[in-house]
Design a protein around this motif. Structure first.
Motif, PDB file in Angstrom:
ATOM      1  N   GLY A 130       8.220 -54.610  -6.245  1.00 50.72           N
ATOM      2  CA  GLY A 130       7.661 -54.941  -4.942  1.00 50.72           C
ATOM      3  C   GLY A 130       8.200 -54.056  -3.837  1.00 50.72           C
ATOM      4  N   THR A 131       9.508 -53.793  -3.885  1.00 51.02           N
ATOM      5  CA  THR A 131      10.124 -52.928  -2.878  1.00 51.02           C
ATOM      6  C   THR A 131       9.580 -51.505  -2.973  1.00 51.02           C
ATOM      7  OG1 THR A 131      12.153 -54.244  -2.925  1.00 51.02           O
ATOM      8  CG2 THR A 131      12.302 -52.026  -1.998  1.00 51.02           C
ATOM      9  N   MET A 132       9.449 -51.011  -4.200  1.00 50.06           N
ATOM     10  CA  MET A 132       8.967 -49.652  -4.404  1.00 50.06           C
ATOM     11  C   MET A 132       7.550 -49.475  -3.860  1.00 50.06           C
ATOM     12  SD  MET A 132       8.690 -47.518  -7.984  1.00 50.06           S
ATOM     13  CE  MET A 132       7.590 -48.730  -8.729  1.00 50.06           C
ATOM     14  N   HIS A 133       6.673 -50.394  -4.201  1.00 48.02           N
ATOM     15  CA  HIS A 133       5.295 -50.284  -3.728  1.00 48.02           C
ATOM     16  C   HIS A 133       5.200 -50.532  -2.229  1.00 48.02           C
ATOM     17  CE1 HIS A 133       2.992 -49.687  -7.440  1.00 48.02           C
ATOM     18  NE2 HIS A 133       3.927 -50.402  -8.033  1.00 48.02           N
ATOM     19  N   ASN A 141      11.051 -44.911  -4.979  1.00 50.95           N
ATOM     20  CA  ASN A 141      11.545 -45.146  -6.333  1.00 50.95           C
ATOM     21  C   ASN A 141      13.066 -45.251  -6.361  1.00 50.95           C
ATOM     22  OD1 ASN A 141      11.591 -45.382  -9.166  1.00 50.95           O
ATOM     23  ND2 ASN A 141      11.749 -43.174  -9.416  1.00 50.95           N
ATOM     24  N   VAL A 142      13.749 -44.290  -5.752  1.00 54.33           N
ATOM     25  CA  VAL A 142      15.211 -44.273  -5.794  1.00 54.33           C
ATOM     26  C   VAL A 142      15.801 -45.454  -5.026  1.00 54.33           C
ATOM     27  CG1 VAL A 142      17.275 -42.951  -5.199  1.00 54.33           C
ATOM     28  CG2 VAL A 142      15.247 -41.764  -6.076  1.00 54.33           C
ATOM     29  N   ALA A 143      15.269 -45.718  -3.831  1.00 50.58           N
ATOM     30  CA  ALA A 143      15.804 -46.807  -3.013  1.00 50.58           C
ATOM     31  C   ALA A 143      15.556 -48.161  -3.659  1.00 50.58           C
ATOM     32  CB  ALA A 143      15.176 -46.769  -1.624  1.00 50.58           C
ATOM     33  N   ALA A 144      14.371 -48.363  -4.236  1.00 50.13           N
ATOM     34  CA  ALA A 144      14.061 -49.641  -4.864  1.00 50.13           C
ATOM     35  C   ALA A 144      14.886 -49.857  -6.128  1.00 50.13           C
ATOM     36  CB  ALA A 144      12.573 -49.717  -5.192  1.00 50.13           C
ATOM     37  N   THR A 145      15.108 -48.794  -6.888  1.00 49.53           N
ATOM     38  CA  THR A 145      15.919 -48.910  -8.099  1.00 49.53           C
ATOM     39  C   THR A 145      17.351 -49.293  -7.757  1.00 49.53           C
ATOM     40  OG1 THR A 145      14.552 -47.244  -9.217  1.00 49.53           O
ATOM     41  CG2 THR A 145      16.715 -47.698 -10.166  1.00 49.53           C
ATOM     42  N   TYR A 146      17.908 -48.646  -6.746  1.00 51.48           N
ATOM     43  CA  TYR A 146      19.275 -48.974  -6.327  1.00 51.48           C
ATOM     44  C   TYR A 146      19.343 -50.373  -5.718  1.00 51.48           C
ATOM     45  CZ  TYR A 146      23.792 -48.765  -4.010  1.00 51.48           C
ATOM     46  OH  TYR A 146      25.072 -49.046  -3.597  1.00 51.48           O
ATOM     47  N   GLY A 147      18.382 -50.699  -4.858  1.00 55.17           N
ATOM     48  CA  GLY A 147      18.384 -52.009  -4.221  1.00 55.17           C
ATOM     49  C   GLY A 147      18.252 -53.139  -5.225  1.00 55.17           C
ATOM     50  N   GLY A 148      17.396 -52.966  -6.222  1.00 56.03           N
ATOM     51  CA  GLY A 148      17.236 -53.991  -7.245  1.00 56.03           C
ATOM     52  C   GLY A 148      18.508 -54.183  -8.054  1.00 56.03           C
ATOM     53  N   ALA A 149      19.158 -53.075  -8.426  1.00 59.78           N
ATOM     54  CA  ALA A 149      20.407 -53.165  -9.189  1.00 59.78           C
ATOM     55  C   ALA A 149      21.515 -53.804  -8.356  1.00 59.78           C
ATOM     56  CB  ALA A 149      20.829 -51.771  -9.648  1.00 59.78           C
ATOM     57  N   PRO A 179      10.405 -38.210 -11.409  1.00 59.72           N
ATOM     58  CA  PRO A 179      10.825 -39.468 -10.786  1.00 59.72           C
ATOM     59  C   PRO A 179      11.310 -39.299  -9.350  1.00 59.72           C
ATOM     60  CG  PRO A 179      11.769 -39.248 -12.987  1.00 59.72           C
ATOM     61  CD  PRO A 179      11.190 -37.917 -12.620  1.00 59.72           C
ATOM     62  N   PHE A 180      11.582 -38.066  -8.956  1.00 57.44           N
ATOM     63  CA  PHE A 180      12.146 -37.805  -7.634  1.00 57.44           C
ATOM     64  C   PHE A 180      11.139 -37.204  -6.648  1.00 57.44           C
ATOM     65  CE2 PHE A 180      15.318 -37.278 -10.967  1.00 57.44           C
ATOM     66  CZ  PHE A 180      16.241 -38.248 -10.600  1.00 57.44           C
ATOM     67  N   VAL A 181       9.868 -37.086  -7.078  1.00 58.97           N
ATOM     68  CA  VAL A 181       8.855 -36.433  -6.250  1.00 58.97           C
ATOM     69  C   VAL A 181       7.696 -37.387  -5.984  1.00 58.97           C
ATOM     70  CG1 VAL A 181       7.194 -34.535  -6.106  1.00 58.97           C
ATOM     71  CG2 VAL A 181       9.455 -34.149  -7.123  1.00 58.97           C
ATOM     72  N   ALA A 182       7.305 -37.489  -4.713  1.00 55.51           N
ATOM     73  CA  ALA A 182       6.123 -38.243  -4.312  1.00 55.51           C
ATOM     74  C   ALA A 182       5.189 -37.305  -3.557  1.00 55.51           C
ATOM     75  CB  ALA A 182       6.517 -39.436  -3.444  1.00 55.51           C
ATOM     76  N   ARG A 183       3.974 -37.778  -3.281  1.00 57.79           N
ATOM     77  CA  ARG A 183       2.994 -36.944  -2.571  1.00 57.79           C
ATOM     78  C   ARG A 183       2.567 -37.619  -1.278  1.00 57.79           C
ATOM     79  NH1 ARG A 183       0.832 -32.654  -5.612  1.00 57.79           N
ATOM     80  NH2 ARG A 183       2.069 -32.465  -7.512  1.00 57.79           N
ATOM     81  N   THR A 184       2.410 -36.814  -0.238  1.00 57.97           N
ATOM     82  CA  THR A 184       1.864 -37.296   1.026  1.00 57.97           C
ATOM     83  C   THR A 184       0.338 -37.281   0.941  1.00 57.97           C
ATOM     84  OG1 THR A 184       1.697 -35.115   2.042  1.00 57.97           O
ATOM     85  CG2 THR A 184       3.841 -36.248   2.192  1.00 57.97           C
ATOM     86  N   PRO A 185      -0.362 -37.852   1.935  1.00 53.99           N
ATOM     87  CA  PRO A 185      -1.839 -37.797   1.920  1.00 53.99           C
ATOM     88  C   PRO A 185      -2.395 -36.382   1.924  1.00 53.99           C
ATOM     89  CG  PRO A 185      -1.097 -39.509   3.415  1.00 53.99           C
ATOM     90  CD  PRO A 185       0.137 -38.755   2.988  1.00 53.99           C
ATOM     91  N   THR A 186      -1.598 -35.407   2.347  1.00 52.73           N
ATOM     92  CA  THR A 186      -2.049 -34.015   2.323  1.00 52.73           C
ATOM     93  C   THR A 186      -1.600 -33.277   1.063  1.00 52.73           C
ATOM     94  OG1 THR A 186      -0.075 -33.289   3.551  1.00 52.73           O
ATOM     95  CG2 THR A 186      -2.023 -33.896   4.832  1.00 52.73           C
ATOM     96  N   ASP A 187      -1.066 -34.035   0.095  1.00 52.36           N
ATOM     97  CA  ASP A 187      -0.629 -33.498  -1.198  1.00 52.36           C
ATOM     98  C   ASP A 187       0.669 -32.701  -1.109  1.00 52.36           C
ATOM     99  OD1 ASP A 187      -0.896 -33.390  -3.958  1.00 52.36           O
ATOM    100  OD2 ASP A 187      -1.906 -31.443  -3.917  1.00 52.36           O
ATOM    101  N   ALA A 188       1.405 -32.855  -0.035  1.00 54.02           N
ATOM    102  CA  ALA A 188       2.711 -32.197   0.064  1.00 54.02           C
ATOM    103  C   ALA A 188       3.726 -32.972  -0.760  1.00 54.02           C
ATOM    104  CB  ALA A 188       3.161 -32.139   1.521  1.00 54.02           C
ATOM    105  N   ARG A 189       4.631 -32.273  -1.404  1.00 58.94           N
ATOM    106  CA  ARG A 189       5.663 -32.906  -2.217  1.00 58.94           C
ATOM    107  C   ARG A 189       6.852 -33.281  -1.334  1.00 58.94           C
ATOM    108  NH1 ARG A 189       5.914 -29.689  -8.003  1.00 58.94           N
ATOM    109  NH2 ARG A 189       3.651 -29.570  -8.344  1.00 58.94           N
ATOM    110  N   VAL A 190       7.294 -34.512  -1.469  1.00 62.49           N
ATOM    111  CA  VAL A 190       8.436 -35.003  -0.700  1.00 62.49           C
ATOM    112  C   VAL A 190       9.323 -35.835  -1.637  1.00 62.49           C
ATOM    113  CG1 VAL A 190       7.183 -35.051   1.494  1.00 62.49           C
ATOM    114  CG2 VAL A 190       7.161 -37.068   0.004  1.00 62.49           C
ATOM    115  N   PRO A 191      10.577 -36.091  -1.246  1.00 61.22           N
ATOM    116  CA  PRO A 191      11.448 -36.920  -2.086  1.00 61.22           C
ATOM    117  C   PRO A 191      10.853 -38.313  -2.309  1.00 61.22           C
ATOM    118  CG  PRO A 191      12.742 -35.761  -0.446  1.00 61.22           C
ATOM    119  CD  PRO A 191      11.299 -35.531  -0.089  1.00 61.22           C
ATOM    120  N   ASN A 192      10.968 -38.798  -3.526  1.00 62.01           N
ATOM    121  CA  ASN A 192      10.428 -40.118  -3.871  1.00 62.01           C
ATOM    122  C   ASN A 192      11.423 -41.200  -3.450  1.00 62.01           C
ATOM    123  OD1 ASN A 192       9.156 -42.334  -4.955  1.00 62.01           O
ATOM    124  ND2 ASN A 192       8.722 -41.368  -6.913  1.00 62.01           N
TER     125      ASN A 192
END
Length: 204
Positions: free
Chosen positions: A102-105, A152-160, A136-149
Motif C-alpha cells: 500500500g505504501t509503495m503504490h 519501492n525502497v522506502a516502502a520496503t524499509y518502512g514495512g520492515a 528495482p531501483f529505477v522508476a519512470r516519470t510521465p515523460t519516461d525519464a528514469r528516476v530513483p525508485n
C-alpha cells in the motif's frame, strides 16, 4: 515489490518461491496492466495494480514462506513454536506485506511514477544483467525519464521497520535495513531469472 526477513530459512524460502513463481504463471508485483511502453497511469490502473499485488498468489506465498522461515527460527521467540505462534507469524508477515504494498503504490501515485517492472531490449549479456540489477531501483516519470525508485525502497524499509516494531516491541532500524537489503536482493534475483529465462511481459 518483494520483502523478506533476515533469517537463513526465510531468505531461502522466499528466494525459492519467487524464482519458481517468476518463471511464468504468476506475474510479479506491479505487473498488471502493462503496455509496450510507458503511459500515464490513471486511478483505475493504479487501483488494479494495487489490488492485484495484494491478492496475488505470489503475495500469499511470500507471506507464508516468510512466516514459515521465522517459525523455524522461533523468531520472535516470545510467540513460541506452536500453532498459535505460527498463525501469529503468518498474520504479521501478511500485515507487513499489505503495509509495504500500500505504501509503495501510494507513494508512486503521489509522485506520479510508473514503478512497473520492464525487461530490457538489450542483446548483450552484460547489458541485460545490468538492467536486471538496476530495475528495482529505477522508476519512470510521465515523460519516461528514469528516476530513483523511491516508492519501492522506502516502502520496503518502512514495512520492515514496522514489522520489527510490532514483533519486538521496539524500533530496530539496523534489522530493518538488513531486511531491506535482502528483499531488494531477492528482487534482483527474480529480475535476472525473468530477464534470461522468463516470458517477457513488456519491453523497456
Amino acid at each position: 515489490m518483494v520483502r523478506a526477513r533476515t533469517s537463513v530459512h526465510s531468505v531461502l524460502l522466499a528466494a525459492l518461491g519467487m524464482l519458481l513463481l517468476g518463471g511464468g504463471a504468476v506475474p510479479p508485483r506491479t505487473a498488471v496492466a502493462q503496455t509496450a511502453g510507458p503511459d500515464r497511469l490513471g486511478a483505475d490502473a493504479r487501483w488494479t495494480a494495487l489490488r492485484s499485488d495484494v491478492l496475488s498468489p505470489g503475495s500469499f506465498f511470500r507471506s507464508v514462506g516468510s512466516a514459515t522461515g521465522a517459525h523455524l527460527d522461533d523468531d520472535p521467540d516470545a510467540w513460541g513454536q506452536t500453532v498459535g505462534g505460527y498463525a501469529a507469524r503468518v498474520g504479521s508477515s501478511t500485515g507487513e506485506s499489505v503495509l509495504q504494498t500500500g505504501t509503495m503504490h501510494g507513494l508512486a501515485a503521489a509522485l506520479h511514477l510508473d514503478i512497473r517492472p520492464r525487461l530490457g531490449r538489450h542483446s548483450g549479456t552484460g547489458a541485460r544483467l545490468r538492467h536486471a540489477v538496476l530495475s528495482p531501483f529505477v522508476a519512470r516519470t510521465p515523460t519516461d525519464a528514469r528516476v530513483p525508485n523511491v516508492p519501492n525502497v522506502a516502502a520496503t524499509y518502512g514495512g520492515a521497520l514496522a514489522q520489527a516494531r510490532w514483533e519486538q516491541g521496539r524500533w530496530m532500524p539496523g534489522r530493518a535495513l538488513r531486511s531491506t537489503g535482502v528483499s531488494l536482493g531477492i528482487d534482483i534475483a527474480v529480475n535476472i531469472f525473468r530477464e534470461f529465462l522468463g516470458t517477457p511481459l513488456s519491453r523497456d
